[in-house]
Motif scaffolding. Structure first.
Motif, PDB file in Angstrom:
ATOM      1  N   GLN A 109       1.126  -1.349   0.074  1.00 34.96           N
ATOM      2  CA  GLN A 109       0.207  -0.411   0.012  1.00 34.96           C
ATOM      3  C   GLN A 109       0.939   1.339  -0.268  1.00 34.96           C
ATOM      4  OE1 GLN A 109      -3.689   0.395   1.600  1.00 34.96           O
ATOM      5  NE2 GLN A 109      -4.352  -1.373   2.248  1.00 34.96           N
ATOM      6  N   ALA A 110       2.364   1.407   0.882  1.00 34.01           N
ATOM      7  CA  ALA A 110       3.021   2.525   0.945  1.00 34.01           C
ATOM      8  C   ALA A 110       3.518   2.770  -0.733  1.00 34.01           C
ATOM      9  CB  ALA A 110       3.849   2.360   1.663  1.00 34.01           C
ATOM     10  N   SER A 111       3.829   1.555  -1.194  1.00 36.76           N
ATOM     11  CA  SER A 111       4.127   2.154  -3.078  1.00 36.76           C
ATOM     12  C   SER A 111       2.984   2.315  -4.013  1.00 36.76           C
ATOM     13  CB  SER A 111       5.090   0.741  -3.151  1.00 36.76           C
ATOM     14  OG  SER A 111       3.553  -0.642  -3.336  1.00 36.76           O
ATOM     15  N   LEU A 112       2.225   2.087  -3.220  1.00 37.64           N
ATOM     16  CA  LEU A 112       0.670   2.777  -4.284  1.00 37.64           C
ATOM     17  C   LEU A 112       0.480   3.691  -3.686  1.00 37.64           C
ATOM     18  CD1 LEU A 112      -1.463  -0.557  -3.953  1.00 37.64           C
ATOM     19  CD2 LEU A 112       0.258  -0.049  -5.631  1.00 37.64           C
ATOM     20  N   MET A 113       0.692   4.531  -2.140  1.00 37.62           N
ATOM     21  CA  MET A 113       0.548   6.002  -2.254  1.00 37.62           C
ATOM     22  C   MET A 113       1.790   6.649  -2.831  1.00 37.62           C
ATOM     23  SD  MET A 113      -1.832   5.636  -0.579  1.00 37.62           S
ATOM     24  CE  MET A 113      -2.855   4.140  -1.551  1.00 37.62           C
ATOM     25  N   ALA A 114       3.159   5.870  -3.481  1.00 34.44           N
ATOM     26  CA  ALA A 114       3.706   6.329  -3.505  1.00 34.44           C
ATOM     27  C   ALA A 114       3.483   6.463  -5.249  1.00 34.44           C
ATOM     28  CB  ALA A 114       5.176   6.363  -3.583  1.00 34.44           C
TER      29      ALA A 114
ATOM     30  N   TYR B 271      11.817   3.689  -0.764  1.00 33.13           N
ATOM     31  CA  TYR B 271      12.243   4.731   0.494  1.00 33.13           C
ATOM     32  C   TYR B 271      10.648   4.171   1.539  1.00 33.13           C
ATOM     33  CZ  TYR B 271      13.387   8.879   3.047  1.00 33.13           C
ATOM     34  OH  TYR B 271      13.706   9.643   4.839  1.00 33.13           O
ATOM     35  N   MET B 272       9.329   4.565   0.553  1.00 33.77           N
ATOM     36  CA  MET B 272       8.204   5.561   1.383  1.00 33.77           C
ATOM     37  C   MET B 272       7.536   4.030   1.967  1.00 33.77           C
ATOM     38  SD  MET B 272       5.283   7.655  -0.697  1.00 33.77           S
ATOM     39  CE  MET B 272       4.064   7.728   0.189  1.00 33.77           C
ATOM     40  N   SER B 273       7.964   2.248   1.554  1.00 37.93           N
ATOM     41  CA  SER B 273       7.661   1.107   1.504  1.00 37.93           C
ATOM     42  C   SER B 273       8.283   1.184   2.869  1.00 37.93           C
ATOM     43  CB  SER B 273       7.948   0.348   0.721  1.00 37.93           C
ATOM     44  OG  SER B 273       6.739   0.472  -0.178  1.00 37.93           O
ATOM     45  N   LEU B 274       9.851   1.143   2.832  1.00 33.07           N
ATOM     46  CA  LEU B 274      10.708   0.720   3.461  1.00 33.07           C
ATOM     47  C   LEU B 274      10.628   1.515   5.362  1.00 33.07           C
ATOM     48  CD1 LEU B 274      13.926   0.805   1.681  1.00 33.07           C
ATOM     49  CD2 LEU B 274      13.069  -0.871   2.803  1.00 33.07           C
ATOM     50  N   GLN B 275      10.255   2.816   5.133  1.00 36.62           N
ATOM     51  CA  GLN B 275      10.018   3.780   6.375  1.00 36.62           C
ATOM     52  C   GLN B 275       8.580   3.345   6.889  1.00 36.62           C
ATOM     53  OE1 GLN B 275      11.357   7.243   7.356  1.00 36.62           O
ATOM     54  NE2 GLN B 275      12.925   5.953   6.332  1.00 36.62           N
TER      55      GLN B 275
END
Length: 506
Positions: free
Chosen positions: A100-105, A373-377
């Motif tokens: 989901q974080a990668s979709l937001m990115a 980056y957003m996924s790792l964070q």
């Protein structure tokens, strides 16, 4: 601002912002209704049926349609008939469900639309990519400040870049020959690339694109674990040298496509160093193991590579496409360096302006670093590692399930999370007929929307394959698919026997 077109773009106007919110909300609803909520991994629609829906609609009408109508059409013709990559039974390829974080990115980077070639098109984006590359270099054991890299579209591009730099480095250091300026050297037809017989097809593809030809690729046999045999490699290098041929690059694989096999990296690194051969590691599949406490040891020796391929749209769970090419010594980027006055003039180099175009074979390039980056964070390393470890355990469990079924044959113990097997008929059939039967099982599962599994060939046999990247898949899911495989195999086998009897007039 020209307000005639203001509503067609997201901008400072309240009208455009209101429409953007409305359209984004409607798009999310389509994705949930026609994709995320799907009970099947594929609708089962045939290619000709899908094509008909588009043939009956103008690609570019004179007057545009409303967003509501367009989203309904796309939802019912595209989204509803896509491979549902987050479904537990979608287990065919190295094709992951995105976080989901990668979709937001993806939404952010698409809207920002930065171009990663020059600083003045990607200011903050450039700095974030540089930070990500620094972290990746450290993750794989490269010295900080010496190693470097760039985000790529994936393994194909990264492998090509590794072999491109290997070729040009060899020509420059051996003959003081600048391939960039003068083309292939006179001795170019003697250059050779070494890899295992299980290496990715892009090694041969790269050799062809580099003007060396596929004949320049010398494949080394693998052992029972699917790993390159280092003693055969050494013998092959010596034979090539005796024949006055020039091995300049060795490609090791950390995660073969079918079996997930990892070549003996430390041994290969020693041989590469001994013979002054560029050592490239294709870790497109297995690179994510570096995040795992349990399995990072499988990548021992990766820091000895001159260059590394790693993909993030596999076990890093990023949307396609997203990969990286890493270089142990950033000085070797000199073989790519070109300056264009309108883009990255030499004055920028002297002033320290970070124009990234000099590190890539692409000019325009997406801000894909933001996704990782957003996924790792958001998840943190431990949660990433837990997903990777789970899928590898799932593969071992699934292999055990296969061993327990008389009608199935396991082709090899899984190294990562790919499981290769086949259906074994009870009837005496020719090998070609057994191969055709296994292909038909896979096709029928797809046609009925039961499961999306892969087909491949191993040990000269047609096989079926689960690629268990998805942490949402459970042992019960794989057991259910295997039950369907056996049931359909028996149905097709019986049907075949009846057909053969009819042909013989029995």
């Amino acid at each position: 601002m020209n307000r005639e077109f203001a509503s067609d773009f997201l901008n400072i106007t309240v009208e455009s912002q209101t429409l953007f919110r409305k359209h984004m909300h409607a798009t999310v609803e389509v994705l949930i209704r026609d994709f995320a909520a799907s009970e099947k991994p594929y609708s089962g629609a045939a290619p000709q049926d899908l094509a008909a829906a588009f043939r009956n609609r103008q690609v570019c009408p004179e007057q545009g349609v409303s967003m509501e109508e367009l989203l309904y059409f796309i939802g019912t013709t595209v989204v509803k008939h896509a491979a549902v990559v987050n479904h537990p039974a979608c287990v065919a390829h190295l094709h992951c469900p995105p976080l989901q974080a990668s979709l937001m990115a993806e939404t952010l980077l698409a809207t920002l639309n930065q171009s990663m070639d020059s600083w003045d098109q990607s200011m903050s984006a450039t700095m974030l990519e540089e930070e990500m590359i620094g972290w990746l270099c450290e993750l794989f054991g490269y010295n900080k400040g010496v190693g470097d890299g760039v985000f790529t579209s994936g393994g194909t591009q990264s492998n090509f870049m590794g072999l491109l730099l290997a070729r040009d480095h060899y020509a420059y250091t051996k003959w003081n020959w600048n391939v960039q300026q003068w083309g292939l050297p006179p001795q170019g037809d003697r250059l050779r690339i070494l890899c295992s017989e299980a290496a990715h097809f892009t090694v041969k593809q790269s050799a062809a694109l580099l003007g060396l030809g596929q004949h320049a690729v010398i494949t080394i046999p693998v052992d029972s674990l699917g790993q390159m045999q280092s003693h055969v490699l050494e013998h092959t290098i010596n034979r090539l040298l005796q024949d006055e041929l020039l091995p300049f690059a060795l490609v090791a694989t950390a995660g073969t496509t079918d079996f997930g096999s990892i070549d003996p990296l430390p041994e290969l690194a020693v041989l590469a160093h001994k013979h002054s051969i560029w050592f490239h590691i294709d870790a497109a599949y297995g690179g994510a193991l570096a995040l795992s406490d349990k399995h990072a040891n499988l990548l021992e020796g990766i820091a000895l590579a001159d260059s590394i391929t790693v993909d993030f749209h596999k076990m890093f769970y990023q949307p396609i496409s997203c990969g990286a090419f890493l270089l142990r010594d950033s000085a070797n980027y000199r073989y790519l360096q070109l300056n264009a006055d309108y883009l990255n003039p030499q004055e920028d180099d002297q002033a320290g302006v970070p124009n990234l175009v000099g590190k890539s074979i692409q000019t325009t390039r997406r801000f894909d670093a933001l996704k990782l980056y957003m996924s790792l964070q958001h998840l943190g390393r431990k949660r990433f590692a837990a997903m990777i470890d789970y899928t590898m355990q799932l593969a071992r469990h699934t292999a055990e399930q296969i061993r327990q079924v008389k009608a199935l044959e396991l082709l090899a113990e899984p190294t990562l999370n790919a499981v290769v097997f086949r259906y074994i008929p009870t009837t005496e059939l020719a090998s070609t007929e057994v191969d055709a039967l296994n292909h038909r099982i896979r096709d029928r599962l797809l046609e009925r929307g039961i499961a999306v599994i892969a087909r491949t060939k191993a040990k000269e046999k047609a096989c079926l394959k689960f690629t268990l990247l998805n942490p949402l898949t459970t042992p019960q899911d794989t057991a259910d698919i295997l039950t369907h495989v056996v049931r359909m195999g028996m149905e097709l086998e019986q049907q075949y026997v009846i057909e053969q009897h009819a042909l013989r007039g029995v």
